[in-house]
Enzyme design. Structure first.
Site, PDB file in Angstrom:
ATOM      1  CB  SER A 139      -0.944   0.016   1.216  1.00  0.00           C
ATOM      2  OG  SER A 139      -1.886  -1.012   1.125  1.00  0.00           O
ATOM      3  CG  HIS A 200      -1.983   2.694   7.794  1.00  0.00           C
ATOM      4  ND1 HIS A 200      -2.269   1.915   6.704  1.00  0.00           N
ATOM      5  CD2 HIS A 200      -1.554   1.845   8.768  1.00  0.00           C
ATOM      6  CE1 HIS A 200      -2.033   0.642   6.990  1.00  0.00           C
ATOM      7  NE2 HIS A 200      -1.605   0.567   8.241  1.00  0.00           N
ATOM      8  CD  GLU A 360      -6.489   4.081   3.578  1.00  0.00           C
ATOM      9  OE1 GLU A 360      -5.840   3.048   3.316  1.00  0.00           O
ATOM     10  OE2 GLU A 360      -6.199   4.855   4.514  1.00  0.00           O
ATOM     11  CG  ASP A 406      -4.204  -0.020  -1.909  1.00  0.00           C
ATOM     12  OD1 ASP A 406      -5.179  -0.770  -2.088  1.00  0.00           O
ATOM     13  OD2 ASP A 406      -3.713   0.195  -0.781  1.00  0.00           O
ATOM     14  CG  HIS A 407      -3.068  -3.759  -2.654  1.00  0.00           C
ATOM     15  ND1 HIS A 407      -3.889  -4.584  -1.900  1.00  0.00           N
ATOM     16  CD2 HIS A 407      -2.570  -2.852  -1.772  1.00  0.00           C
ATOM     17  CE1 HIS A 407      -3.881  -4.204  -0.644  1.00  0.00           C
ATOM     18  NE2 HIS A 407      -3.103  -3.139  -0.529  1.00  0.00           N
TER      19      HIS A 407
END
Length: 545
Positions: A139, A200, A360, A406-407
């Site tokens: 991330s 984060h 997020e 992001d993934h």
């Protein structure tokens, strides 16, 4: 005395009887309506199923969709006054599909035909998520790509691929700036909202330059890195980009001196402050902003009591670490992502030059890592709710909204389940190898791998629809891993059509900056006001030719 005690006891019993009678009367009054509602939902589902048997239903739906698609030939080429990026951490395409079904089932539908808010966006692309040194990304490196426009190494934020993870001396000279900073420099208001810690991996790439995503405060840094002059991420949140207008999320303990008790959990040592430098970053922020319309909040009541018209800057730190999962959230004390987003936009949109907002849904990722699909999917549904709320209080004519991940994760669902099968339910057949049932949702790896007496665990003996049930996995790992496939990018608003086809992940902030006339590409902008049109005038680049 005995008589008085008897009278009191009799009075209490009488009150209990009256309370019970009132409850029964209320139930009698509402029960018919509840039954009617249930019957209506069943009839609606039955009606939908019958409709689907008629080819006219599908042809009509397709023709309606076609007409809507034809309207997109007239492209929205306005200048984007506002930019919003919704990032579902770990929200791969299987997660999007499963969340869609869950959303529908939560409203009494079979689920498959439901539309997520992001499904309604007119333009969709695929994003290639690999890091410069990793086929399956993390991330931090991905955040650097979709926020700073530069692909980077895993574990690093806000630095180029020339920086090496955990090596402090590779930081200087390799810093890259983010679209949040480009927007701030253009005079826009900027904000960060997350369900994880505000320091984060995802949010930190918006403001920090750090060779290790885990350097949350100086308490997590090696002494040699501190001595060499590297800064922890929490400190950079307040020092790198002065006066970020909106900051909301968790991570409170990283802002306070080591061993200082937490305001919400004063007796719990794991929530005590972590800073070795003795600094109180919240107090420093409050002192610095005392002559501005600024407010610090740490719970839902304080957040919702904020009048956005009277506040220009807000720092909301709602937990010492990450925010709780939405299914476990205390609705009296913990704000939802939707509630945070609404307050954020109402504060940011007062700026006549517009705003940039990063949102997020970070705990989708955490749910998957723990093998807890129910937690992950409910987090995705909540983020979609926030997307819908943002759409109601902004306009597609001057606001570009992008939703992506992001993934992905090693999450999937299958097994020839019938239409309307609960997304957390069993497949309709037994395994033809071990003759045991299995859930539709499975993980490729993770903590759900369990063998009893040399055989796969029988899931029918478990509460497989429970909130914290860990779905079975093929390979045993303490934590499930990310997936390496492309992720979806949904876009609407000015210049959203530039997000199409298959692109490198670092393309995203370049498109958003181009749409808003910020950052490096501004020659194409016609300065005739906030709703001006853009003329395509980018120089051709011959990369890898």
């Amino acid at each position: 005395m005995v008589a008085r005690a008897y009278n009191v006891s009799l009075l209490i019993q009488t009150v209990h009887v009256y309370v019970l009678i009132v409850i029964l009367l209320v139930l009698c009054f509402y029960c018919p309506y509840l039954v009617i509602l249930y019957v209506m939902l069943r009839l609606e589902n039955s009606k939908a199923i019958n409709q689907e048997k008629d080819p006219l239903f599908w042809n009509t739906w397709a023709q309606h969709t076609l007409k809507n698609a034809l309207t997109l030939q007239k492209l929205n080429q306005n200048t984007a006054k506002n930019l919003i990026l919704f990032l579902g951490d770990g929200m791969g395409i299987p997660t999007v599909t499963a969340a869609r079904i869950l959303k529908g089932q939560l409203s009494g539908q079979s689920g498959e035909e439901t539309q997520l808010e992001m499904d309604k966006f007119p333009f969709v692309a695929l994003s290639k998520t690999y890091n410069t040194n990793a086929q399956v990304a993390d991330s931090a490196g991905t955040a650097t790509a979709y926020l700073c426009g530069v692909k980077a190494n895993e574990g690093t934020v806000g630095v180029s691929a020339a920086a090496v993870r955990s090596q402090c001396n590779t930081t200087q000279g390799n810093e890259v700036t983010s679209i949040l900073k480009w927007a701030k420099e253009a005079g826009k208001s900027v904000g960060i909202v997350t369900t994880t810690r505000v320091n984060h991996a995802t949010p930190s790439a918006a403001y920090a330059h750090c060779v290790d995503r885990d350097w949350f405060s100086d308490g997590e840094m090696p002494a040699e890195a501190v001595q060499a002059g590297c800064k922890d991420i929490a400190r950079q949140l307040f020092e790198n980009i002065p006066n970020i207008d909106v900051i909301m999320g968790g991570g409170r303990k990283y802002m306070f001196p080591k061993n200082q008790s937490d305001v919400e959990y004063p007796g719990d040592k794991k929530h005590f402050g972590t800073r070795k430098d003795g600094r109180n970053l919240v107090e420093e922020w409050t002192n610095r902003m005392k002559n501005k319309k600024a407010q610090y909040v740490w719970n839902k009541r304080e957040l919702l009591s904020v009048n956005p018209n009277n506040v220009d800057y807000i720092l909301g730190l709602f937990e010492p670490g990450d925010l709780p999962y939405n299914l476990e959230r205390n609705t009296e004390t913990d704000p939802s992502l939707t509630e945070m987003v609404e307050v954020a936009i109402k504060i940011l949109r007062k700026n006549p030059r517009g705003f940039y907002l990063l949102v997020e849904g970070g705990r989708i990722d955490h749910g998957h890592h723990e093998g807890k699909a129910k937690q992950a999917l409910h987090e995705a549904v909540e983020m979609d709710r926030a997307i819908g709320r943002a759409g109601l209080i902004t306009s597609i004519y001057d606001t570009m909204t992008v939703v992506t991940a992001d993934h992905s994760h090693m999450f999937n669902f299958g097994g020839y389940t019938p239409r309307g099968n609960t997304i957390f339910g069993l497949a309709p057949m037994l395994s033809d190898v071990d003759q045991k049932p299995f859930t539709a949702i499975l993980y490729g790896n993770g903590p759900g791998f369990k063998v009893i007496n040399g055989l796969r665990e029988n899931v029918s003996t478990l509460d497989y629809q429970g909130t914290n049930y860990q779905a079975q996995s093929a390979v045993p790992l303490r934590m499930e891993t990310h997936g390496g496939e492309d992720v979806a990018v949904f876009a609407k608003g000015p210049m959203a059509h530039l997000l199409h086809g298959v692109h490198e992940q670092n393309y995203i902030p370049h498109v958003m900056a181009y749409a808003a006339c910020i950052g490096q590409n501004r020659d194409h902008c016609m300065s005739s006001g906030g709703a001006s049109s853009l003329s395509p005038a980018l120089p051709l680049l011959s990369l890898y030719m």
